[in-house]
Design a protein around this motif. Structure first.
Motif, PDB file in Angstrom:
ATOM      1  N   GLY A   5      52.405  46.582  43.249  1.00 24.17           N
ATOM      2  CA  GLY A   5      51.660  46.341  42.016  1.00 24.17           C
ATOM      3  C   GLY A   5      50.391  47.157  41.904  1.00 24.17           C
ATOM      4  N   ARG A   6      49.941  47.349  40.688  1.00 20.41           N
ATOM      5  CA  ARG A   6      48.658  47.991  40.435  1.00 20.41           C
ATOM      6  C   ARG A   6      47.562  46.932  40.490  1.00 20.41           C
ATOM      7  N   LEU A   7      46.359  47.389  40.771  1.00 17.87           N
ATOM      8  CA  LEU A   7      45.198  46.517  40.678  1.00 17.87           C
ATOM      9  C   LEU A   7      44.294  47.049  39.584  1.00 17.87           C
ATOM     10  N   PHE A   8      43.840  46.146  38.717  1.00 16.80           N
ATOM     11  CA  PHE A   8      42.978  46.533  37.597  1.00 16.80           C
ATOM     12  C   PHE A   8      41.544  46.111  37.887  1.00 16.80           C
ATOM     13  N   VAL A   9      40.608  47.006  37.629  1.00 18.39           N
ATOM     14  CA  VAL A   9      39.194  46.736  37.834  1.00 18.39           C
ATOM     15  C   VAL A   9      38.585  46.217  36.537  1.00 18.39           C
ATOM     16  N   THR A  10      37.893  45.093  36.602  1.00 16.01           N
ATOM     17  CA  THR A  10      37.073  44.647  35.468  1.00 16.01           C
ATOM     18  C   THR A  10      35.634  44.963  35.797  1.00 16.01           C
ATOM     19  N   ASN A  11      34.954  45.660  34.890  1.00 13.89           N
ATOM     20  CA  ASN A  11      33.584  46.044  35.167  1.00 13.89           C
ATOM     21  C   ASN A  11      32.622  45.327  34.229  1.00 13.89           C
ATOM     22  N   GLN A  12      31.341  45.662  34.360  1.00  8.49           N
ATOM     23  CA  GLN A  12      30.339  44.842  33.716  1.00  8.49           C
ATOM     24  C   GLN A  12      30.370  44.882  32.191  1.00  8.49           C
ATOM     25  N   LEU A  13      31.007  45.894  31.593  1.00  8.32           N
ATOM     26  CA  LEU A  13      31.042  45.961  30.147  1.00  8.32           C
ATOM     27  C   LEU A  13      32.364  45.478  29.570  1.00  8.32           C
ATOM     28  N   SER A  14      33.280  45.005  30.440  1.00  7.48           N
ATOM     29  CA  SER A  14      34.545  44.472  29.951  1.00  7.48           C
ATOM     30  C   SER A  14      34.346  43.030  29.496  1.00  7.48           C
ATOM     31  N   GLU A  15      35.155  42.609  28.560  1.00  8.23           N
ATOM     32  CA  GLU A  15      35.068  41.235  28.114  1.00  8.23           C
ATOM     33  C   GLU A  15      35.635  40.312  29.188  1.00  8.23           C
ATOM     34  N   THR A  17      36.578  36.188  30.165  1.00  8.22           N
ATOM     35  CA  THR A  17      36.703  34.797  29.725  1.00  8.22           C
ATOM     36  C   THR A  17      36.431  33.848  30.881  1.00  8.22           C
ATOM     37  N   THR A  18      36.592  34.358  32.110  1.00  6.48           N
ATOM     38  CA  THR A  18      36.310  33.548  33.295  1.00  6.48           C
ATOM     39  C   THR A  18      35.501  34.387  34.251  1.00  6.48           C
ATOM     40  N   PRO A  19      34.652  33.735  35.091  1.00  8.79           N
ATOM     41  CA  PRO A  19      33.867  34.504  36.050  1.00  8.79           C
ATOM     42  C   PRO A  19      34.786  35.254  37.013  1.00  8.79           C
ATOM     43  N   PRO A  20      34.458  36.499  37.378  1.00  3.96           N
ATOM     44  CA  PRO A  20      35.301  37.257  38.301  1.00  3.96           C
ATOM     45  C   PRO A  20      35.232  36.682  39.704  1.00  3.96           C
ATOM     46  N   MET A  21      36.327  36.831  40.422  1.00  2.00           N
ATOM     47  CA  MET A  21      36.339  36.407  41.812  1.00  2.00           C
ATOM     48  C   MET A  21      35.597  37.434  42.644  1.00  2.00           C
ATOM     49  N   ILE A  22      34.807  36.962  43.584  1.00  2.00           N
ATOM     50  CA  ILE A  22      34.155  37.904  44.482  1.00  2.00           C
ATOM     51  C   ILE A  22      35.180  38.396  45.489  1.00  2.00           C
ATOM     52  N   LEU A  23      34.862  39.488  46.165  1.00  2.00           N
ATOM     53  CA  LEU A  23      35.834  40.145  47.040  1.00  2.00           C
ATOM     54  C   LEU A  23      36.367  39.205  48.119  1.00  2.00           C
ATOM     55  N   GLN A  26      38.949  36.959  46.736  1.00  2.00           N
ATOM     56  CA  GLN A  26      40.192  37.683  46.460  1.00  2.00           C
ATOM     57  C   GLN A  26      40.987  37.922  47.749  1.00  2.00           C
ATOM     58  N   ILE A  27      40.276  38.265  48.807  1.00  5.59           N
ATOM     59  CA  ILE A  27      40.951  38.509  50.084  1.00  5.59           C
ATOM     60  C   ILE A  27      41.572  37.229  50.614  1.00  5.59           C
ATOM     61  N   ILE A  28      40.832  36.120  50.529  1.00 10.52           N
ATOM     62  CA  ILE A  28      41.363  34.837  50.993  1.00 10.52           C
ATOM     63  C   ILE A  28      42.606  34.460  50.198  1.00 10.52           C
ATOM     64  N   ALA A  29      42.536  34.631  48.877  1.00 11.36           N
ATOM     65  CA  ALA A  29      43.692  34.310  48.037  1.00 11.36           C
ATOM     66  C   ALA A  29      44.892  35.187  48.397  1.00 11.36           C
ATOM     67  N   GLN A  65      43.443  47.679  48.696  1.00 12.74           N
ATOM     68  CA  GLN A  65      43.378  47.829  47.244  1.00 12.74           C
ATOM     69  C   GLN A  65      42.246  46.983  46.660  1.00 12.74           C
ATOM     70  N   LEU A  66      42.158  45.743  47.127  1.00 10.53           N
ATOM     71  CA  LEU A  66      41.098  44.851  46.634  1.00 10.53           C
ATOM     72  C   LEU A  66      39.718  45.416  46.935  1.00 10.53           C
ATOM     73  N   ALA A  67      39.549  45.929  48.154  1.00  9.33           N
ATOM     74  CA  ALA A  67      38.247  46.491  48.534  1.00  9.33           C
ATOM     75  C   ALA A  67      37.911  47.715  47.696  1.00  9.33           C
ATOM     76  N   LEU A  68      38.900  48.578  47.453  1.00  6.69           N
ATOM     77  CA  LEU A  68      38.657  49.775  46.652  1.00  6.69           C
ATOM     78  C   LEU A  68      38.297  49.391  45.222  1.00  6.69           C
ATOM     79  N   CYS A  69      39.013  48.434  44.661  1.00  2.75           N
ATOM     80  CA  CYS A  69      38.705  47.994  43.298  1.00  2.75           C
ATOM     81  C   CYS A  69      37.307  47.393  43.219  1.00  2.75           C
ATOM     82  N   ASN A  70      36.920  46.667  44.261  1.00  3.78           N
ATOM     83  CA  ASN A  70      35.582  46.089  44.288  1.00  3.78           C
ATOM     84  C   ASN A  70      34.520  47.177  44.273  1.00  3.78           C
ATOM     85  N   LEU A  71      34.724  48.222  45.058  1.00  2.76           N
ATOM     86  CA  LEU A  71      33.768  49.335  45.092  1.00  2.76           C
ATOM     87  C   LEU A  71      33.722  50.065  43.758  1.00  2.76           C
TER      88      LEU A  71
END
Length: 464
Positions: A5-15, A17-23, A26-29, A65-71
């Motif tokens: 699967g692909r991972l999509f980055v949400t950044n500070q100017l994206s809309e 609806t829910t608070p983003p998960m911290i890294l 995400q890793i625990i999940a 992937q999660l770490a790269l998206c976080n960066l």
């Protein structure tokens, strides 16, 4: 077991609806989902070491992937204001956020970045891509480096298979060829720049009381044919430069080079001389150093040695000289005759002992059976008489000098034959030039100049 699967980055100017998960969340999940999947999948028993390895690799790739998206998320979008100055004097105006997909060493990631365009000159830019040094190509710098490294050693089809097997990257052989040749063209451009600088330089001469002792440098040259798509064959000329002290005897009669510098160029000998001269400067050759040139007697090699190294010691490759002895023996007695073998071996020993004139005199007295055999003998005598000063093998051996051009013959096979003369290979001129340049950079341990690998230091022990 691989993650596709692909991972999509949400950044500070994206809309949002829910608070983003911290890294860490995400890793625990991801780990919990990984464990649940393995424990509830009876059709995929994780009991063997091989299965455990693949499962662990799949988890590692997902976490990477999660770490790269976080960066990437921390890097923002590149948006800082609605208008930016343009080089034309106009204004680059923010138009929209554009989504980007990039294939990386960890898999495919997608992120959004700001897009600016100048209405006056139609120039456009993505400030985030510029800030993180992501090229217009849809692969990351890390994956580009791996593609370049593998393509320098393997065919494009084999590189495709290895990438898929090792990291799950799905690039076609055609895409790999495009990337590899692009990096190779950059390597060729860098070499040409070095040649331009070297053409205006002479050999450095040390001064002062604490200068190192003069060294002995060995320079070898040879050529090998490569096939082109139009059916022609052209010679790729190879050069090797190394210090004599880098040649060590690992077993009786068996030598190995600890360090060498190699270059290759298809076609023009004048251009090759510029490349060889630049290689000598890179290798550290100085004015006070001794140069020994070893070649097979080809005219272009002799002329190159005379132009670049007029004061050099010249050695005719012993094995080419020995071929002349064997040609006479085979013509006189036949290839399988023991008498011919005995005669040839006695002449070869004379060559090794430095008794060249004695070997030539003995050869001239040899009675041949047929006229065509006499022609073979005359050609061998002419060849050896014209190169007597380059056949003082006894002196060379006493001085610890090599008498064969094995280093450049090996380099011809390593640089050209092994990569560019596989079954069915036919090249465009631009393609073979790019891959030869790339391969020589890789073999000379200069890949970092083309595809830098950032040094990241993490103290895991202290973190634990």
């Amino acid at each position: 077991m691989r993650t596709e699967g692909r991972l999509f980055v949400t950044n500070q100017l994206s809309e949002r609806t829910t608070p983003p998960m911290i890294l860490i969340d995400q890793i625990i999940a991801a780990v919990e989902l990984w464990q649940k999947h393995l424990l509830s999948a009876p059709d995929q028993p994780i009991s063997s070491m091989a299965a455990m390895e693949q499962a662990a690799l799949a988890l590692g790739q997902r976490i990477s992937q999660l770490a790269l998206c976080n960066l990437l998320q921390l890097s923002g979008t590149g948006y800082d204001r609605s208008v930016r100055p343009c080089l034309c004097g106009g204004k680059l105006r923010f138009e929209r956020f554009s989504q980007r997909s990039v294939r990386t060493l960890m898999g495919e990631v997608c992120y959004k970045r700001a897009y600016y365009r100048c209405r006056a000159c139609t120039a456009s830019c993505f400030p985030l891509d510029e800030a993180i040094n992501q090229s217009a190509r849809e692969i990351s710098p890390g994956l580009q480096r791996v593609v370049a490294l593998l393509s320098a050693h393997l065919s494009f089809i084999e590189t495709e298979r290895v990438l898929k097997e090792m990291i799950g990257a799905r690039l076609s052989a055609r895409q790999i060829e495009t990337v590899a040749e692009s990096v190779g063209q950059e390597a060729e451009h860098l070499q040409q720049q070095e040649e331009e600088c070297a053409a205006m330089q002479g050999l450095a001469r040390g001064s002062g009381p604490h200068q190192p002792e003069p060294s002995t440098f060995i320079v070898e040259m040879d050529g090998v044919q490569v096939g082109l798509q139009d059916g022609r064959w052209q010679e790729a000329k190879c050069g090797v430069v190394y210090e004599l002290r880098q040649r060590v005897e690992i077993n009786p009669g068996r030598w190995e080079l600890l360090k060498r510098h190699r270059c290759v160029l298809r076609g023009d000998v004048a251009a090759f001389r510029k490349r060889l001269w630049a290689l000598c400067l890179r290798a550290g050759l100085r004015e006070q150093d001794k140069v020994v040139v070893i070649g097979d007697g080809a005219e272009w090699i002799d002329q190159t040695a005379g132009l670049l190294f007029p004061k050099a010691e010249r050695i005719l490759d012993y094995y080419h000289a020995s071929e002349r002895i064997w040609s006479v023996a085979n013509a006189r007695w036949g290839e399988a005759a023991s008498s011919g073998k005995q005669w040839a071996e006695s002449k070869l020993q004379q060559l090794k002992d430095g008794q060249v004139k004695k070997a030539i005199k003995s050869m001239s007295k040899l009675k041949m059976k047929a006229r065509e055999d006499e022609v073979v003998k005359s050609a061998a005598i002419k060849y050896m008489r014209g190169r007597q000063q380059q056949m003082r093998y006894g002196e060379y051996r006493e001085a610890g000098l090599p008498i064969g051009s094995g280093a450049v013959e090996s380099s011809c096979k390593q640089v050209v034959t092994a990569r560019c003369k596989q079954a069915g290979m036919r090249w465009s001129e631009a393609g073979v030039d790019a891959i030869l340049a790339l391969r020589s950079f890789v073999l000379n341990e200069r890949l970092d100049e083309l595809c830098p690998k950032p040094e990241i230091s993490l103290d895991w022990a202290r973190a634990a």
